[in-house]
Design an enzyme around this catalytic site. Structure first.
Site, PDB file in Angstrom:
ATOM      1  N   HIS A   1      57.421 -61.112  44.089  1.00 19.95           N
ATOM      2  CA  HIS A   1      58.230 -60.652  45.125  1.00 19.95           C
ATOM      3  C   HIS A   1      59.703 -60.627  44.675  1.00 19.95           C
ATOM      4  O   HIS A   1      60.127 -61.709  44.037  1.00 19.95           O
ATOM      5  CB  HIS A   1      57.946 -61.630  46.307  1.00 19.95           C
ATOM      6  CG  HIS A   1      58.337 -60.709  47.529  1.00 19.95           C
ATOM      7  ND1 HIS A   1      59.592 -60.597  47.973  1.00 19.95           N
ATOM      8  CD2 HIS A   1      57.361 -60.052  48.399  1.00 19.95           C
ATOM      9  CE1 HIS A   1      59.678 -60.047  49.286  1.00 19.95           C
ATOM     10  NE2 HIS A   1      58.324 -59.562  49.317  1.00 19.95           N
TER      11      HIS A   1
ATOM     12  N   ASP B   1      50.126 -59.524  50.072  1.00 21.43           N
ATOM     13  CA  ASP B   1      49.136 -58.908  49.799  1.00 21.43           C
ATOM     14  C   ASP B   1      47.878 -59.643  49.200  1.00 21.43           C
ATOM     15  O   ASP B   1      46.935 -58.879  48.946  1.00 21.43           O
ATOM     16  CB  ASP B   1      49.663 -57.532  49.096  1.00 21.43           C
ATOM     17  CG  ASP B   1      50.548 -56.676  49.974  1.00 21.43           C
ATOM     18  OD1 ASP B   1      50.298 -56.604  51.072  1.00 21.43           O
ATOM     19  OD2 ASP B   1      51.633 -56.133  49.445  1.00 21.43           O
TER      20      ASP B   1
HETATM   21  N1  CMC Z   1      52.284 -60.180  37.168  1.00 20.59           N
HETATM   22  C1  CMC Z   1      52.803 -60.385  36.295  1.00 20.59           C
HETATM   23  N2  CMC Z   1      54.316 -60.398  35.741  1.00 20.59           N
HETATM   24  C2  CMC Z   1      55.015 -60.270  36.716  1.00 20.59           C
HETATM   25  C3  CMC Z   1      54.569 -59.892  38.226  1.00 20.59           C
HETATM   26  C4  CMC Z   1      53.210 -59.995  38.417  1.00 20.59           C
HETATM   27  N3  CMC Z   1      52.670 -59.694  39.579  1.00 20.59           N
HETATM   28  N4  CMC Z   1      55.520 -59.567  38.691  1.00 20.59           N
HETATM   29  C5  CMC Z   1      56.841 -59.667  38.341  1.00 20.59           C
HETATM   30  N5  CMC Z   1      56.361 -60.309  36.721  1.00 20.59           N
HETATM   31  C6  CMC Z   1      57.282 -60.369  35.753  1.00 20.59           C
HETATM   32  C7  CMC Z   1      57.767 -58.898  35.060  1.00 20.59           C
HETATM   33  O1  CMC Z   1      56.887 -58.679  34.165  1.00 20.59           O
HETATM   34  C8  CMC Z   1      59.049 -59.318  34.491  1.00 20.59           C
HETATM   35  O2  CMC Z   1      58.936 -60.252  33.566  1.00 20.59           O
HETATM   36  P1  CMC Z   1      59.985 -60.021  32.344  1.00 20.59           P
HETATM   37  O3  CMC Z   1      61.312 -60.653  32.829  1.00 20.59           O
HETATM   38  O4  CMC Z   1      59.542 -61.043  31.282  1.00 20.59           O
HETATM   39  O5  CMC Z   1      59.841 -58.549  31.849  1.00 20.59           O
HETATM   40  C9  CMC Z   1      59.628 -60.097  35.657  1.00 20.59           C
HETATM   41  O6  CMC Z   1      58.378 -60.915  36.217  1.00 20.59           O
HETATM   42  C10 CMC Z   1      60.484 -59.661  36.760  1.00 20.59           C
HETATM   43  O7  CMC Z   1      59.630 -58.433  37.433  1.00 20.59           O
HETATM   44  P2  CMC Z   1      60.349 -57.327  38.103  1.00 20.59           P
HETATM   45  O8  CMC Z   1      59.320 -56.156  38.164  1.00 20.59           O
HETATM   46  O9  CMC Z   1      61.660 -56.674  37.186  1.00 20.59           O
HETATM   47  O10 CMC Z   1      60.801 -57.924  39.274  1.00 20.59           O
HETATM   48  P3  CMC Z   1      60.899 -57.089  40.773  1.00 20.59           P
HETATM   49  O11 CMC Z   1      61.755 -58.062  41.484  1.00 20.59           O
HETATM   50  O12 CMC Z   1      61.097 -55.842  40.484  1.00 20.59           O
HETATM   51  O13 CMC Z   1      59.375 -57.688  41.084  1.00 20.59           O
HETATM   52  C11 CMC Z   1      57.551 -56.753  42.509  1.00 20.59           C
HETATM   53  C12 CMC Z   1      58.910 -57.504  42.383  1.00 20.59           C
HETATM   54  C13 CMC Z   1      56.924 -57.005  43.686  1.00 20.59           C
HETATM   55  C14 CMC Z   1      57.609 -55.404  41.997  1.00 20.59           C
HETATM   56  C15 CMC Z   1      56.521 -57.347  41.225  1.00 20.59           C
HETATM   57  O14 CMC Z   1      56.496 -58.889  41.446  1.00 20.59           O
HETATM   58  C16 CMC Z   1      55.296 -56.669  40.982  1.00 20.59           C
HETATM   59  O15 CMC Z   1      55.035 -55.828  40.574  1.00 20.59           O
HETATM   60  N6  CMC Z   1      54.087 -57.474  41.614  1.00 20.59           N
HETATM   61  C17 CMC Z   1      52.905 -57.014  41.698  1.00 20.59           C
HETATM   62  C18 CMC Z   1      52.675 -55.828  42.798  1.00 20.59           C
HETATM   63  C19 CMC Z   1      52.723 -56.610  44.213  1.00 20.59           C
HETATM   64  O16 CMC Z   1      51.896 -57.310  44.502  1.00 20.59           O
HETATM   65  N7  CMC Z   1      53.643 -55.957  45.214  1.00 20.59           N
HETATM   66  C20 CMC Z   1      53.522 -56.273  46.497  1.00 20.59           C
HETATM   67  C21 CMC Z   1      54.935 -57.020  46.862  1.00 20.59           C
HETATM   68  S1  CMC Z   1      55.064 -57.927  48.534  1.00 20.59           S
HETATM   69  C22 CMC Z   1      54.656 -56.952  49.640  1.00 20.59           C
HETATM   70  C23 CMC Z   1      55.022 -55.664  49.743  1.00 20.59           C
HETATM   71  O17 CMC Z   1      56.271 -55.417  49.305  1.00 20.59           O
HETATM   72  O18 CMC Z   1      54.242 -54.822  50.068  1.00 20.59           O
END
Ligand code: CMC
Length: 378
Positions: A258, A313
């Site tokens: 998140h 989720d």
């Molecule tokens: N699984 C594996 N690695 C992850 C995940 C995950 N679910 N989420 C983040 N990371 C890692 C990512 O690979 C990155 O690693 P590195 O720094 O080594 O490259 C690091 O964590 C930071 O990731 P980011 O995408 O730059 O961070 P963010 O703040 O943009 O991520 C997110 C937020 C929700 C997009 C991401 O955690 C994600 O893609 N999660 C899976 C999708 C998900 O469950 N979304 C629902 C969000 S909550 C409810 C909603 O908003 O609807």
């Protein structure tokens, strides 16, 4: 050189009295009330009052609010026809967007401090008619309008499935509605705010929000998380799937991570509790719950050090599945609940903090070029 904030991370776009998030400690409050407290002691209707009118209702206020919801379930026949005219395999959120565009043509009106909040209540009621009929249309059933009952959750479930839900089912649906009702300014709410900032109407704000919610990184994550459980198939296969897909395949674990929470999302814990109870009588749902639990353990073990934990989720899909909803409806169910947060935020913005949202893009292309006529360009 101007600073670019990629993903608008840590940019504050408005003030709010609606939702407080402490991402470090996993705290979520609506109007000062802990989310756990609200789920345990109130109904979605009470949360509607809290979000739109500033506090939990008195008994009389709640009665009035329920009547207002009951009176607004009916939508123009053209909107229903529009939903049913789409191919049955259409995307459910896309169908919602279509219906809300139609509602915007019919009910979209200028902002007015005296009526904005009452209009939002009607919009939430109409959303339940739309979502129930998106399901029914996709399942090849006839239209049904939610009818007044003891609760919004019960009326919605009854309209969706043409049967009286159990008390346990109503409570689980009500909890899901409260849990998804608002979450400050994620991508969908921001899209709604951008739209409201042009003084476009409140239904158009919801169309914009729906378009943003649909993606797998936002509202679409519940469907993606659940599809992982289905793909794993059996609890015993969880560990090998995790190793293959997540560790070796470097796929993201959906339902984890998140932008704001750096620990457990408090909603995930509550959804887990309801998922456990509601899946008990459905062997498939129980199996998916077991898989989810195992996957949670592996995910936390692997990603906990990076502050990546289950988000809302992760377990919500098990609740929706156990209630009888097909996976393709999960994002629409999230959207039904979030119509409350979207409308509450845009009203807060338009009434008290309005300014056209118009950011800049830093130009990095060629500075100046002369046009070479097409016949000389080769
Ligand atoms: N699984 C594996 N690695 C992850 C995940 C995950 N679910 N989420 C983040 N990371 C890692 C990512 O690979 C990155 O690693 P590195 O720094 O080594 O490259 C690091 O964590 C930071 O990731 P980011 O995408 O730059 O961070 P963010 O703040 O943009 O991520 C997110 C937020 C929700 C997009 C991401 O955690 C994600 O893609 N999660 C899976 C999708 C998900 O469950 N979304 C629902 C969000 S909550 C409810 C909603 O908003 O609807």
């Amino acid at each position: 050189m101007s600073q670019i904030s990629r993903g608008l991370e840590n940019v504050f776009i408005k003030t709010t009295s609606l939702t407080y998030i402490d991402g470090e400690n996993g705290i979520l409050r609506y109007g000062g009330y802990d989310i756990e407290d609200l789920v345990e002691h109130t109904s979605f209707e009470e949360v509607v009052h809290l979000m739109l009118y500033g506090d939990l209702p008195t008994k009389l206020q709640l009665q009035r609010l329920k009547s207002a919801l009951d009176e607004a379930y009916e939508v123009p026949q053209q909107v229903i026809d529009m939903i049913y005219s789409l191919p049955r395999d259409s995307d459910a959120v896309g169908m919602m967007e279509t219906a809300f565009s139609a509602l915007s043509s019919i009910y979209g009106m200028p902002w007015n401090k005296a009526t904005n909040r009452d209009n939002a209540v009607k919009l939430v009621a109409r959303a339940s008619t739309v979502v129930a009929n998106v399901l029914r249309a996709k399942e090849g059933k006839k239209p049904a309008i939610p009818e007044p009952s003891e609760s919004f959750a019960k009326s919605f479930l009854k309209a969706s499935f043409s049967r009286t839900p159990t008390e346990e089912e109503v409570k689980a649906m009500d909890a899901a509605l409260i849990l998804y009702a608002d979450h400050e300014v994620p991508a969908s709410t921001t899209a709604a705010l951008v739209t409201s900032s042009t003084l476009s109407d409140i239904y158009s704000c919801v169309v914009a929000a729906l378009a943003a919610l649909k993606g797998p990184l936002h509202g679409g994550a519940a469907e993606e998380a659940f599809k992982q459980f289905v793909e794993i198939g059996e609890p015993d296969m969880t560990e090998s799937w995790f190793k293959r897909k997540i560790i070796e395949g470097k796929s993201r674990l959906m339902g984890f991570g998140h932008r704001v929470y750096k620990t457990y999302d408090p909603r995930a814990k509550i959804f887990k509790k309801y998922a456990k109870v509601i899946s008990e009588r459905n062997s498939d749902a129980r199996k998916y719950f077991e898989i989810a639990q195992k996957l949670e353990e592996l995910g936390v073990e692997t990603f906990g050090a990076k502050h990546i934990y289950p988000n809302t989720d992760f377990y919500s899909g098990v609740v929706f599945y156990a209630l009888g909803f097909p996976v393709y409806m999960f994002t629409s169910l999230f959207a039904l609940s979030r119509t409350l947060g979207w409308t509450a935020h845009v009203i807060e913005y338009v009434e008290d903090q309005h300014r056209l949202i118009r950011p800049r893009a830093l130009y990095v292309g060629p500075l100046k070029r002369d046009v070479v006529p097409i016949e000389l360009r080769g």
